[in-house]
Design an enzyme around this catalytic site. Sequence first.
Site, PDB file in Angstrom:
ATOM      1  N   CYS A   1       6.401  23.127  15.959  1.00 56.09           N
ATOM      2  CA  CYS A   1       6.708  24.437  16.530  1.00 56.09           C
ATOM      3  C   CYS A   1       5.589  24.832  17.507  1.00 56.09           C
ATOM      4  CB  CYS A   1       6.817  25.485  15.425  1.00 56.09           C
ATOM      5  SG  CYS A   1       7.038  27.153  16.073  1.00 56.09           S
TER       6      CYS A   1
ATOM      7  N   GLU B   1      39.246  45.697  44.436  1.00 55.99           N
ATOM      8  CA  GLU B   1      38.403  45.126  43.410  1.00 55.99           C
ATOM      9  C   GLU B   1      37.235  46.074  43.143  1.00 55.99           C
ATOM     10  OE1 GLU B   1      39.855  42.177  42.796  1.00 55.99           O
ATOM     11  OE2 GLU B   1      38.416  40.983  41.684  1.00 55.99           O
TER      12      GLU B   1
ATOM     13  N   LEU C   1      46.712  34.977  43.350  1.00 52.29           N
ATOM     14  CA  LEU C   1      46.840  34.132  44.533  1.00 52.29           C
ATOM     15  C   LEU C   1      46.672  32.677  44.149  1.00 52.29           C
ATOM     16  CD1 LEU C   1      44.581  36.057  47.057  1.00 52.29           C
ATOM     17  CD2 LEU C   1      47.057  36.040  46.948  1.00 52.29           C
TER      18      LEU C   1
ATOM     19  N   PHE D   1      22.438  69.078  47.022  1.00 54.78           N
ATOM     20  CA  PHE D   1      23.696  68.518  46.540  1.00 54.78           C
ATOM     21  C   PHE D   1      23.869  68.830  45.048  1.00 54.78           C
ATOM     22  CE2 PHE D   1      26.434  65.277  44.771  1.00 54.78           C
ATOM     23  CZ  PHE D   1      27.438  65.168  45.717  1.00 54.78           C
TER      24      PHE D   1
ATOM     25  N   LYS E   1      38.106  29.097  47.448  1.00 59.20           N
ATOM     26  CA  LYS E   1      36.967  29.448  46.582  1.00 59.20           C
ATOM     27  C   LYS E   1      35.746  28.623  46.961  1.00 59.20           C
ATOM     28  CE  LYS E   1      38.137  30.346  42.224  1.00 59.20           C
ATOM     29  NZ  LYS E   1      37.948  31.375  41.179  1.00 59.20           N
TER      30      LYS E   1
HETATM   31  S1  IVH Z   1      45.048  39.987  47.799  1.00 60.03           S
HETATM   32  C1  IVH Z   1      49.400  39.587  46.505  1.00 60.03           C
HETATM   33  N1  IVH Z   1      42.612  40.161  48.693  1.00 60.03           N
HETATM   34  O1  IVH Z   1      41.553  37.751  43.734  1.00 60.03           O
HETATM   35  C2  IVH Z   1      48.025  39.537  46.998  1.00 60.03           C
HETATM   36  N2  IVH Z   1      42.919  39.653  46.413  1.00 60.03           N
HETATM   37  O2  IVH Z   1      44.245  35.850  42.522  1.00 60.03           O
HETATM   38  C3  IVH Z   1      47.102  40.304  46.146  1.00 60.03           C
HETATM   39  N3  IVH Z   1      40.825  39.451  45.141  1.00 60.03           N
HETATM   40  O3  IVH Z   1      43.230  39.069  41.159  1.00 60.03           O
HETATM   41  C4  IVH Z   1      45.713  39.897  46.189  1.00 60.03           C
HETATM   42  N4  IVH Z   1      39.464  39.872  46.815  1.00 60.03           N
HETATM   43  O4  IVH Z   1      42.012  40.780  42.407  1.00 60.03           O
HETATM   44  C5  IVH Z   1      43.381  39.921  47.629  1.00 60.03           C
HETATM   45  N5  IVH Z   1      40.494  40.414  49.616  1.00 60.03           N
HETATM   46  C6  IVH Z   1      41.259  40.173  48.561  1.00 60.03           C
HETATM   47  C7  IVH Z   1      40.723  39.923  47.285  1.00 60.03           C
HETATM   48  C8  IVH Z   1      41.586  39.655  46.226  1.00 60.03           C
HETATM   49  C9  IVH Z   1      39.544  39.607  45.514  1.00 60.03           C
HETATM   50  C10 IVH Z   1      41.233  39.089  43.768  1.00 60.03           C
HETATM   51  C11 IVH Z   1      42.429  39.805  43.272  1.00 60.03           C
HETATM   52  C12 IVH Z   1      43.250  38.807  42.541  1.00 60.03           C
HETATM   53  C13 IVH Z   1      42.553  37.517  42.794  1.00 60.03           C
HETATM   54  C14 IVH Z   1      43.491  36.524  43.430  1.00 60.03           C
END
Ligand code: IVH
Length: 686
Positions: free
Chosen positions: A420, A185, A90, A43, A326
């Site tokens: 100390c 991400e 979100l 490679f 979360k």
């Molecule tokens: S969807 C409009 N899916 O979480 C919908 N976001 O506030 C767009 N995130 O900054 C987001 N995993 O970067 C979505 N499976 C996932 C995600 C994801 C991580 C992050 C995203 C965003 C934050 C949500």
Amino acid sequence: MDLFSAIDTEPVRQRMEQLGAELDRLNYEYYMNDRSLVSDQQFDAMMRELQDLERQYPELASPLSPTKRVGGEVNKSFRQVQHRFPMLSLGNTYSIEEIEDFEARTRRILNSQFSILNSQFSYTCELKYDGVAIGLTYRHGHLVQAVTRGNGTVGDDITANAKTIPTIPLRLRGDYPDDFEARGEVVYPFEAFNAFNEQRQAEGLDPFANPRNAASGSLKLQDSAECAKRKLLFCMYFMMAPDDVPLPDTHYGRLQAASQMGFKVQPYIRECHDIGEIKAFIDYWDRARWDLPFGIDGIVIKVNQTALWDRLGLTAKSPRWAIAYKFKAERVSTPLESISYQVGRTGIVTPVANLRPVSLGGTVVRRATLVNADFIADMGICVGDSLLVEKGGEIIPKVVGVDMEKRQPGAMPVQYVVRCPECGTPLVREEGEAGSYCPNADGCHPQIIGRLEHFVSRRAMNIDTLGPERLELLYSAGLVRNVADIYDLRRDQLVGLGTDATIQDRGADNLLAAIDDSRQVPFERVLFALGIRYVGEVGAKKLARHFGSMDALMAATEEELAQVDDVGTVTAHAVCQWFADAEHRAVVERLRAAGLQMQSADSAQDSLLQGLTIVVSGTFERFSRDEIKADIESHGGKATGSVTSKTSYLLAGEKTGPEKMKKAAKLGIPVITEADYLAMTQKADA
Ligand code: IVH
């Protein structure tokens, strides 16, 4: 191009295309399917051949060549670009009840407002990756731009760095929409992150607190070749396109299509039809998340049918058709076996809890910081207690309290050390401070070595060939006791040093050359390198700018020091105390004699107009009004609007107000022109 060169280069072009296509295929198999079809050497040989050809025939090189994966493009600052589609965030919650509410509300709206039957819609549940959001624009199957989320409207163009991430396709395969954006991400997988942090620590650099910060820092590296080494992973989670570009009509379908195009789409996505299935998915991953090779901080639930997104609409900043659950930080209780006390370079003592090893969030925790004496007292930690330890998004476990259920009857509060642990000197605790420190700065081993390490560290004097081991060696040989001794080192003292002659001829030469180079390090970093308590990089910069030289700084009173931006009374006091020490002043003098920078390079420029108040009026040729005001200030002067007895000059451009001219004449204030100003600020010949 003439006929001959066209004929000449055609076979080269073909070979380059063939190599590019083959390397793309091998990369794809390796990163997407975990399959190695050739050896690493084979490679690398192909990659090198392509790199060589691109160097020889740059006009034939493709901007999407797999060689871009190795990086090399250098970006001094990242261009800010506007997102074509805003990057929304979100709504998120830690509560399962709120997820139930979300599901019930969505179903109610769809059923009653839009007459959509339960059988006509579903949800997708997927992982919420704990990394950095980016958007990738593809046109005609080619990656054209990668942008960070930024504030959601404007982000940084990080295309060169994104190209080095193997799971970001540069050219798409199969069928793809002609124009769309892929979002996802960038995460730093644990294994690569840990290796990277270990390497940083070996180099004397601070480790990153967590993979997310490290991923974010990596995307902002100026040298894309550095980013290529970081082994980042892109997890795609969203696809969007302008209205006239058709995409599959479910979110699930879009991700499947993306996978066909060559994106790495994690397989952990499920279509769910009711709240029971959603809760089962959440439950499963709350436990299983630690077995993943990268971090997640929750679960994202989206309505699957994209046509319903518009109907459900948006709130102020997030869509109504999706929500993030979360995970709560994981928490365990474990016995505190003992407390160790670490002494840092400034003498600060940090207590560390030695815990009965316990598994938490996928790793075994043995130690955790107890911060300082106040922390222990506030928590009321007693001998024999069990502590509650948490691990959230951070990799580093945190003590969050005492497990009162396990408190032994008659348990006595922890007695904080009074001497100390390294040198036995009684510790000092100053009023208003949360921690105590060992005052024996010149006789306490970890402080001496710690100061030396700080002095040579990259952000300070950057003598990178002097690692902790060598410093220890030089110290125990009696050659280096304080930072000034570094500049007295001679070649004959270095060669053969160490039990197994650790330092050889070449090593000694390199070391002396690095020491010599450090004489050019700017004053602000010399000041930072001294390791004065509370004087960090930013503080050192501010002090250096304000005072311009070591002499001016040393002569400053505590009040004068405290007047500098961002320098509080505590720092001012520490600086004064530091310079009041005759030994410290002796070190500074030796460093000066060794040729270190003791003055800001631009301090003369910075103070050309010190103490002058200049009234600006009219228009100018070389500057706008705001620019000339800023320029006056950058030279230490004050720019004001009205002429008074305190005015030093009236700087008059075209169309200066007659009132101002009159007033200046009356008060006897000199009127100067733009040309005079340029001469005063030594810009006349520029
Ligand atoms: S969807 C409009 N899916 O979480 C919908 N976001 O506030 C767009 N995130 O900054 C987001 N995993 O970067 C979505 N499976 C996932 C995600 C994801 C991580 C992050 C995203 C965003 C934050 C949500």
